[in-house]
Scaffold this motif. Sequence first.
Motif, PDB file in Angstrom:
ATOM      1  N   GLY A  16       0.812  -1.274   0.030  1.00  0.00           N
ATOM      2  CA  GLY A  16      -0.069  -0.081   0.004  1.00  0.00           C
ATOM      3  C   GLY A  16       0.833   1.201  -0.091  1.00  0.00           C
ATOM      4  N   ILE A  17       0.171   2.542  -0.146  1.00  0.00           N
ATOM      5  CA  ILE A  17       0.946   3.655  -0.021  1.00  0.00           C
ATOM      6  C   ILE A  17       1.607   3.892   1.081  1.00  0.00           C
ATOM      7  CG2 ILE A  17       0.706   6.065   0.107  1.00  0.00           C
ATOM      8  CD1 ILE A  17      -1.564   5.947  -2.233  1.00  0.00           C
ATOM      9  N   GLY A  18       1.251   3.448   2.416  1.00  0.00           N
ATOM     10  CA  GLY A  18       1.925   3.313   3.520  1.00  0.00           C
ATOM     11  C   GLY A  18       3.109   2.637   3.647  1.00  0.00           C
ATOM     12  N   ASP A  19       2.948   1.611   3.025  1.00  0.00           N
ATOM     13  CA  ASP A  19       4.372   0.649   3.010  1.00  0.00           C
ATOM     14  C   ASP A  19       5.316   1.475   2.255  1.00  0.00           C
ATOM     15  OD1 ASP A  19       2.685  -1.129   4.494  1.00  0.00           O
ATOM     16  OD2 ASP A  19       2.256  -2.153   2.404  1.00  0.00           O
ATOM     17  N   ILE A  20       4.934   1.869   1.023  1.00  0.00           N
ATOM     18  CA  ILE A  20       5.769   2.624   0.270  1.00  0.00           C
ATOM     19  C   ILE A  20       6.384   3.872   1.072  1.00  0.00           C
ATOM     20  CG2 ILE A  20       6.218   3.979  -1.889  1.00  0.00           C
ATOM     21  CD1 ILE A  20       5.971   0.832  -2.569  1.00  0.00           C
ATOM     22  N   ALA A  21       5.589   4.427   1.795  1.00  0.00           N
ATOM     23  CA  ALA A  21       6.208   5.728   2.614  1.00  0.00           C
ATOM     24  C   ALA A  21       7.088   5.353   3.570  1.00  0.00           C
ATOM     25  CB  ALA A  21       4.727   6.548   3.289  1.00  0.00           C
ATOM     26  N   ARG A  22       6.987   4.199   4.212  1.00  0.00           N
ATOM     27  CA  ARG A  22       7.888   3.748   5.154  1.00  0.00           C
ATOM     28  C   ARG A  22       9.163   3.242   4.540  1.00  0.00           C
ATOM     29  NH1 ARG A  22       4.180  -0.206   6.777  1.00  0.00           N
ATOM     30  NH2 ARG A  22       2.322   1.164   7.158  1.00  0.00           N
ATOM     31  N   ILE A  23       9.124   2.696   3.509  1.00  0.00           N
ATOM     32  CA  ILE A  23      10.371   2.331   2.767  1.00  0.00           C
ATOM     33  C   ILE A  23      11.138   3.491   2.522  1.00  0.00           C
ATOM     34  CG2 ILE A  23      11.523   1.365   0.459  1.00  0.00           C
ATOM     35  CD1 ILE A  23       9.236  -0.656   0.677  1.00  0.00           C
ATOM     36  N   LEU A  24      10.450   4.613   1.720  1.00  0.00           N
ATOM     37  CA  LEU A  24      11.096   5.844   1.326  1.00  0.00           C
ATOM     38  C   LEU A  24      11.337   6.869   2.422  1.00  0.00           C
ATOM     39  CD1 LEU A  24       9.211   6.349  -1.944  1.00  0.00           C
ATOM     40  CD2 LEU A  24      11.417   5.278  -1.756  1.00  0.00           C
ATOM     41  N   GLY A  25      10.926   6.759   3.647  1.00  0.00           N
ATOM     42  CA  GLY A  25      11.210   7.473   4.816  1.00  0.00           C
ATOM     43  C   GLY A  25      10.048   8.728   4.460  1.00  0.00           C
ATOM     44  N   ARG A  26       9.136   8.600   3.770  1.00  0.00           N
ATOM     45  CA  ARG A  26       8.031   9.795   3.516  1.00  0.00           C
ATOM     46  C   ARG A  26       6.783   9.772   4.371  1.00  0.00           C
ATOM     47  NH1 ARG A  26       8.842  11.604  -2.791  1.00  0.00           N
ATOM     48  NH2 ARG A  26      11.258  11.764  -2.787  1.00  0.00           N
ATOM     49  N   SER A  27       6.026  10.685   4.276  1.00  0.00           N
ATOM     50  CA  SER A  27       4.642  10.590   4.732  1.00  0.00           C
ATOM     51  C   SER A  27       3.869  10.008   3.730  1.00  0.00           C
ATOM     52  CB  SER A  27       4.060  11.958   5.131  1.00  0.00           C
ATOM     53  OG  SER A  27       3.829  12.736   4.109  1.00  0.00           O
ATOM     54  N   THR A  28       2.912   9.614   3.917  1.00  0.00           N
ATOM     55  CA  THR A  28       1.873   8.957   2.962  1.00  0.00           C
ATOM     56  C   THR A  28       1.380  10.030   2.019  1.00  0.00           C
ATOM     57  OG1 THR A  28       0.047   9.181   4.328  1.00  0.00           O
ATOM     58  CG2 THR A  28       0.790   6.973   4.113  1.00  0.00           C
ATOM     59  N   ASP A  29       1.311  11.320   2.616  1.00  0.00           N
ATOM     60  CA  ASP A  29       0.690  12.417   1.725  1.00  0.00           C
ATOM     61  C   ASP A  29       1.691  12.878   0.787  1.00  0.00           C
ATOM     62  OD1 ASP A  29      -1.567  12.510   2.736  1.00  0.00           O
ATOM     63  OD2 ASP A  29      -1.444  14.055   4.453  1.00  0.00           O
ATOM     64  N   VAL A  33       1.765  12.802  -3.275  1.00  0.00           N
ATOM     65  CA  VAL A  33       2.038  14.282  -4.128  1.00  0.00           C
ATOM     66  C   VAL A  33       3.249  13.881  -4.929  1.00  0.00           C
ATOM     67  CG1 VAL A  33       3.152  16.524  -3.898  1.00  0.00           C
ATOM     68  CG2 VAL A  33       1.441  15.811  -2.254  1.00  0.00           C
ATOM     69  N   ALA A  34       4.042  12.973  -4.675  1.00  0.00           N
ATOM     70  CA  ALA A  34       5.207  12.581  -5.456  1.00  0.00           C
ATOM     71  C   ALA A  34       4.716  11.683  -6.531  1.00  0.00           C
ATOM     72  CB  ALA A  34       6.224  11.849  -4.793  1.00  0.00           C
ATOM     73  N   LEU A  35       3.596  10.949  -6.587  1.00  0.00           N
ATOM     74  CA  LEU A  35       2.958  10.067  -7.725  1.00  0.00           C
ATOM     75  C   LEU A  35       2.430  10.986  -8.521  1.00  0.00           C
ATOM     76  CD1 LEU A  35       1.691   6.920  -5.525  1.00  0.00           C
ATOM     77  CD2 LEU A  35       3.487   7.195  -7.295  1.00  0.00           C
ATOM     78  N   TYR A  36       1.703  11.890  -8.182  1.00  0.00           N
ATOM     79  CA  TYR A  36       0.852  13.007  -9.208  1.00  0.00           C
ATOM     80  C   TYR A  36       1.469  14.171  -9.835  1.00  0.00           C
ATOM     81  CZ  TYR A  36      -2.529   9.326  -8.040  1.00  0.00           C
ATOM     82  OH  TYR A  36      -2.961   8.213  -7.798  1.00  0.00           O
ATOM     83  N   THR A  37       3.086  14.204  -9.543  1.00  0.00           N
ATOM     84  CA  THR A  37       3.688  15.170 -10.006  1.00  0.00           C
ATOM     85  C   THR A  37       4.752  14.484 -11.098  1.00  0.00           C
ATOM     86  OG1 THR A  37       5.264  15.052  -8.363  1.00  0.00           O
ATOM     87  CG2 THR A  37       3.674  16.544  -8.136  1.00  0.00           C
ATOM     88  N   ASP A  38       5.442  14.966 -12.066  1.00  0.00           N
ATOM     89  CA  ASP A  38       6.246  14.529 -12.987  1.00  0.00           C
ATOM     90  C   ASP A  38       7.637  14.495 -12.281  1.00  0.00           C
ATOM     91  OD1 ASP A  38       7.164  13.364 -15.309  1.00  0.00           O
ATOM     92  OD2 ASP A  38       7.336  15.043 -16.309  1.00  0.00           O
ATOM     93  N   GLY A  39       7.801  13.317 -11.637  1.00  0.00           N
ATOM     94  CA  GLY A  39       9.504  13.340 -11.203  1.00  0.00           C
ATOM     95  C   GLY A  39      10.033  12.097 -11.115  1.00  0.00           C
ATOM     96  N   ASP A  40      11.012  11.667 -10.709  1.00  0.00           N
ATOM     97  CA  ASP A  40      11.862  10.524 -10.603  1.00  0.00           C
ATOM     98  C   ASP A  40      10.927   9.621  -9.862  1.00  0.00           C
ATOM     99  OD1 ASP A  40      14.149   9.039 -11.312  1.00  0.00           O
ATOM    100  OD2 ASP A  40      14.702   9.266  -9.160  1.00  0.00           O
ATOM    101  N   VAL A  41      10.241   9.874  -8.837  1.00  0.00           N
ATOM    102  CA  VAL A  41       9.711   8.519  -7.939  1.00  0.00           C
ATOM    103  C   VAL A  41       8.456   8.229  -8.967  1.00  0.00           C
ATOM    104  CG1 VAL A  41       8.351   8.341  -6.060  1.00  0.00           C
ATOM    105  CG2 VAL A  41      10.559   9.552  -5.832  1.00  0.00           C
ATOM    106  N   SER A  42       7.666   9.018  -9.402  1.00  0.00           N
ATOM    107  CA  SER A  42       6.459   8.929 -10.141  1.00  0.00           C
ATOM    108  C   SER A  42       6.827   8.217 -11.366  1.00  0.00           C
ATOM    109  CB  SER A  42       5.575  10.025 -10.524  1.00  0.00           C
ATOM    110  OG  SER A  42       6.225  10.896 -11.486  1.00  0.00           O
ATOM    111  N   ARG A  43       7.936   8.449 -11.793  1.00  0.00           N
ATOM    112  CA  ARG A  43       8.162   7.618 -13.291  1.00  0.00           C
ATOM    113  C   ARG A  43       8.596   6.252 -12.916  1.00  0.00           C
ATOM    114  NH1 ARG A  43      10.241  12.847 -14.809  1.00  0.00           N
ATOM    115  NH2 ARG A  43      12.307  12.507 -14.100  1.00  0.00           N
ATOM    116  N   ARG A  44       9.308   5.994 -11.818  1.00  0.00           N
ATOM    117  CA  ARG A  44       9.797   4.723 -11.152  1.00  0.00           C
ATOM    118  C   ARG A  44       8.764   3.993 -10.633  1.00  0.00           C
ATOM    119  NH1 ARG A  44      15.654   4.239  -9.028  1.00  0.00           N
ATOM    120  NH2 ARG A  44      16.625   5.925 -10.279  1.00  0.00           N
TER     121      ARG A  44
END
Length: 76
Positions: A16-29, A33-44
């Motif tokens: 889930g998004i919460g799991d990804i957030a824990r791995i990346l050390g970010r908040s779920t929000d 935000v990173a997924l819906y912007t055109d950036g490296d994280v969203s492209r991956r």
Amino acid sequence: MTTEEYLLGRFGPLMGIGDIARILGRSTDGVRVALYTDGDVSRRLKPTMVRVGRRVYFRTVQVVDALKLDAPGEAG
């Protein structure tokens, strides 16, 4: 134990998004935000996304490859 085996054991085949957030050390929000912007994280991560109804999940095995989580020489 490889990173893939560890993540599959901990999260199962879908994360889930919460799991990804824990791995990346970010908040779920922050991940949303990173997924819906055109950036490296969203492209991956976008190619690993699966929608089940309104929920968004990520294929664990593809996340390992997309984020290059295995250390060199660790695979195998």
